[in-house]
Design an enzyme around this catalytic site. Structure first.
Site: not given
Length: 248
Positions: A27, A107, A197-198, A159, A136, A105, A123
């Site tokens: 954040t 990304i 993190t919670s 493709c 592919c 956690q 995650h």
């Protein structure tokens, strides 16, 4: 001794630290978290909740909505985001050999951008994307996603099939390699720092059960269910805390 001085003492005494982080770590770089009053989950997006939009069901059935949200809220329309002091201090701790792994956690790629090598993204990650067509499976970068959007805003492979981000959506299993590496790191750690993190998202939150070390630190603005288990709990802005940590 203040709580930050105690944290410094724990870090100085430890040789095998693992950091487990959530949305609160990023954040300070301008990336919104999920569960705060101003987070993504407090927003409606086309009268749909983000929990649904970030689900496998939405990706399969309403791809235009999914990718509109993904480009706007997750990739922030290509806005350049820089690592903050937390990412940088963790990279420094890894460089001197104290920090052995980062379990996240998140990304985003901010830990890697700061120079960290042993990052396990339970995650998934925005860093890579793949064509969903069997046979592919071509890989694409974040920049490719923006450049390959069709008239509906959906990124398309050479493709002709759809390109899907390598993020773990609701209803999907976590990436096995990241999970197994995280478990191994936690079992060998002498100190675990949980931050931003919670600890309410499972199965990721259950990783705490694999820690066998003797120093558990929880750094989060709000209380967590694991506070009572910790050797040190700090309910402060982690950016302010990490600014005071000396890497030595």
């Amino acid at each position: 001794m203040t709580d930050i001085e105690q944290l410094q003492k724990f870090i100085d005494e430890s040789q095998n630290i693992v950091f487990f982080g959530g949305a609160g770590v990023s954040t300070a770089s301008g990336i919104p978290d999920f569960r705060s009053p101003n987070g993504l989950y407090a927003q409606n997006y086309g009268n749909r909740k983000p929990e649904y939009i970030l689900s496998s069901t939405c990706w399969k059935n309403e791809r235009e909505l999914f990718y509109k949200f993904y480009f706007d809220k997750i990739l922030m329309n290509g806005q350049k985001i820089e690592p903050n002091i937390i990412h940088k201090k963790l990279a420094e701790l890894e460089a001197i050999g104290k920090l052995k792994a980062i379990i996240t956690q998140n990304i985003d790629t901010l830990h890697q951008d700061a120079g960290s090598k042993n990052v396990y993204q339970v995650h998934g990650t925005t860093l890579t994307n793949h064509c969903i067509r069997q046979g592919c499976n071509k890989e694409y970068s974040i920049r490719d996603l923006f450049e390959r959007k069709n008239e509906d805003g959906i990124p398309v492979c050479d493709c002709g099939s759809v390109i899907k981000p390598d993020v773990t959506l609701y209803e999907e299993q976590l990436p096995s390699d990241a999970w197994e590496n995280s478990v191994k790191a936690l079992k060998n750690a002498d100190m675990l720092i949980i931050a931003g993190t919670s600890l309410v998202v499972y199965p990721a939150a259950s990783l705490l059960n694999y820690f066998r070390g003797d120093k558990l630190v929880i750094l989060n603005l709000q209380e967590t269910e694991a506070d009572s288990m910790a050797d040190l709990v700090i309910h402060k802005d982690m950016k302010d805390v990490f600014e005071k940590i000396i890497v030595r």
